[in-house]
Write a protein that holds these residues in place. Structure first.
Motif, PDB file in Angstrom:
ATOM      1  N   ARG A 136       0.682  -1.347   0.278  1.00 47.52           N
ATOM      2  CA  ARG A 136       0.097   0.054  -0.190  1.00 47.52           C
ATOM      3  C   ARG A 136       0.973   1.363   0.020  1.00 47.52           C
ATOM      4  NH1 ARG A 136      -3.428  -1.433   3.605  1.00 47.52           N
ATOM      5  NH2 ARG A 136      -1.688  -1.150   5.510  1.00 47.52           N
ATOM      6  N   GLU A 137       1.933   1.041   1.099  1.00 52.05           N
ATOM      7  CA  GLU A 137       3.122   2.110   1.086  1.00 52.05           C
ATOM      8  C   GLU A 137       3.429   2.537  -0.503  1.00 52.05           C
ATOM      9  OE1 GLU A 137       5.125   1.850   4.618  1.00 52.05           O
ATOM     10  OE2 GLU A 137       3.097   1.365   6.015  1.00 52.05           O
ATOM     11  N   ALA A 138       3.954   1.901  -0.776  1.00 55.28           N
ATOM     12  CA  ALA A 138       4.842   1.576  -2.129  1.00 55.28           C
ATOM     13  C   ALA A 138       4.035   2.216  -3.250  1.00 55.28           C
ATOM     14  CB  ALA A 138       5.417  -0.362  -2.434  1.00 55.28           C
ATOM     15  N   ILE A 139       2.510   1.645  -3.654  1.00 57.28           N
ATOM     16  CA  ILE A 139       2.265   2.162  -4.767  1.00 57.28           C
ATOM     17  C   ILE A 139       1.635   3.868  -4.212  1.00 57.28           C
ATOM     18  CG2 ILE A 139      -0.781   2.105  -5.498  1.00 57.28           C
ATOM     19  CD1 ILE A 139      -0.613  -0.992  -4.616  1.00 57.28           C
ATOM     20  N   GLU A 140       1.384   4.252  -2.571  1.00 53.29           N
ATOM     21  CA  GLU A 140       0.948   5.295  -2.220  1.00 53.29           C
ATOM     22  C   GLU A 140       2.225   6.696  -3.182  1.00 53.29           C
ATOM     23  OE1 GLU A 140      -1.724   4.675   1.618  1.00 53.29           O
ATOM     24  OE2 GLU A 140       0.216   5.861   1.466  1.00 53.29           O
ATOM     25  N   ASN A 141       3.070   5.567  -2.895  1.00 51.03           N
ATOM     26  CA  ASN A 141       4.734   6.813  -3.344  1.00 51.03           C
ATOM     27  C   ASN A 141       5.141   6.124  -4.309  1.00 51.03           C
ATOM     28  OD1 ASN A 141       4.716   7.612  -0.379  1.00 51.03           O
ATOM     29  ND2 ASN A 141       5.864   5.585   0.232  1.00 51.03           N
ATOM     30  N   GLU A 142       4.215   6.054  -5.333  1.00 50.88           N
ATOM     31  CA  GLU A 142       4.684   5.635  -6.670  1.00 50.88           C
ATOM     32  C   GLU A 142       5.879   4.727  -6.572  1.00 50.88           C
ATOM     33  OE1 GLU A 142       4.476   9.273  -8.865  1.00 50.88           O
ATOM     34  OE2 GLU A 142       2.341   9.044  -8.775  1.00 50.88           O
TER      35      GLU A 142
END
Ligand SMILES: Cc1cc2nc3c(=O)[nH]c(=O)nc-3n(C[C@H](O)[C@H](O)[C@H](O)COP(=O)(O)O)c2cc1C
Length: 366
Positions: free
Chosen positions: A84-90
């Motif tokens: 989730r965090e990786a996707i938020e931070n692209e």
């Protein structure tokens, strides 16, 4: 060739190149998925054949949904949060997590996610690569278990067995110096017996550790049970050890550790039976393709707070000087045969004490 002819042939080349790349993605021996970040809840817009194969779902059942539908009760929160965090931070990310196939079966998946950038640097899609790493995970778990077991073996040999031998040695030195009496002899004998008991447990543990199931074969249970009862009887002449009714003649898939299971349960029952007149009873019955062996004693039963940890490694409960390995080994061996071992509810016990129930699948009659 004319100019338009050249253009057409260039176009044909490009199309075949794109087709080839598409084929590579479609037929790759791993799951490949694409999610659209511009749509609400990032739905999957593409899944390849490999992903259908891993998950057991058809593409139509997956397209349009967020890929989290593969998660379930035993999926850890940490890798999900990392995705989730990786996707938020692209950003790209790689995690290992438990997913569920369509048929409900769990599998370990290694999921690698990477953002796809447009020419002006905008992230509009994510690509996912999924691999079923269940076998690798199982192998890792086996290795971890073996490393743990080796630690225990090492501790037993270096510490417990050595201690016993040192006690025996000290008693013998006293005797040699002419200062000892019968008490020293008894102490020496007890310590040596305990050391021998520990070497047996160490051997059993080493065998469970290296058990690969390839040596499991049908074994006639009755003769094993009767011979263990006989052996334990001979070591405890003051105790009453009985076999209730007739033991059915059945075979179970096992190896030479089958005897250790019942020896451990019988000696354990004796140890915890009523101290002035220990009584132990073994019974066996067949039901629904299973053989159920029960070992009862007439002791005080297992206290409520000890029940949960009974089969834990190294847990001795009472300060009886045991290693706490007996029941742990019993459980490990029984489970390797596809069976279970449990403590029966207090009210079901035959002799008023503890009652251990072993269930083993009956081997096919071949
Ligand atoms: C392209 C792509 C593929 C994904 N594949 C999986 C997968 O195979 N298994 C999984 O558990 N999650 C997968 N995810 C992650 C989930 O879709 C979701 O991003 C994750 O659960 C975190 O978000 P959430 O906390 O809102 O559920 C994938 C995500 C993307 C973008």
């Amino acid at each position: 060739m004319s100019e338009t002819g050249d253009e057409v042939s260039d176009l044909i080349d490009r199309v075949s190149e794109i087709e080839l790349k598409l084929q590579a993605i479609e037929q790759a021996p791993l799951g490949i998925t694409i999610a659209d970040l511009r749509q609400d809840d990032e739905p999957l817009i593409y899944v390849n054949d490999g992903f259908e194969e891993i998950t057991g779902y058809d593409s139509e059942e997956m397209l349009g949904r967020n890929c989290r539908f593969l998660q379930g009760p035993e999926t850890a929160e940490e890798p999900v949060a990392r995705m989730r965090e990786a996707i938020e931070n692209e950003e790209a990310v790689r995690v290992e997590l438990r997913n569920y196939r369509k048929n409900g079966e769990q599998f370990w998946s290694e999921v690698t996610l990477a953002p796809l950038h447009t020419e002006n640097g905008e992230v509009t899609h994510y690509v996912g690569f999924q691999q079923d790493i269940t076998r690798r995970k199982e192998y890792e778990e086996t290795l971890e278990q073996q490393r743990d077991d080796l630690g225990v073996l090492n501790e037993m040999v270096r510490h417990d067995i050595r201690n016993d031998l040192q006690v025996a040695l000290a008693s013998m030195e006293l005797l040699q110096a002419g200062e000892g009496d019968d008490e020293q002899i008894t102490a020496a004998i007890e310590s040596i017996q305990q050391a021998i008991g520990l070497t047996n447990i160490a051997r059993e543990l080493a065998e469970v550790m290296l058990d690969t199931e390839t040596d499991h074969h049908p074994i006639e249970l009755r003769s094993v049970l009767l011979s263990e009862v006989e052996d334990v009887r001979s070591t405890a002449p003051d105790a009453t050890i009985t076999v209730a009714g007739t033991v059915p003649s059945v075979r179970v898939r096992a190896n030479e550790l089958l005897g250790s299971v019942f020896r451990n349960l019988l000696t354990n029952a004796l140890k915890h039976g009523e101290q002035s007149a220990p009584t132990v009873q073994l019974s066996a019955a067949v039901s629904d393709g299973e053989v159920i062996v029960t070992v009862d004693d007439n002791g005080p039963g297992v206290p409520e707070d000890a029940r949960e940890r009974l089969f834990d490694r190294g847990w001795t409960g009472a300060s009886d000087g045991g290693t706490g390995m007996g029941l742990h080994i019993v459980e490990r061996v029984v489970e390797s045969y596809g069976g279970t071992v449990a403590l029966a509810d207090e009210e079901n016990t035959g002799l008023g004490g503890a009652s251990f129930v072993v269930r083993l699948p009956v081997a096919d009659s071949d």
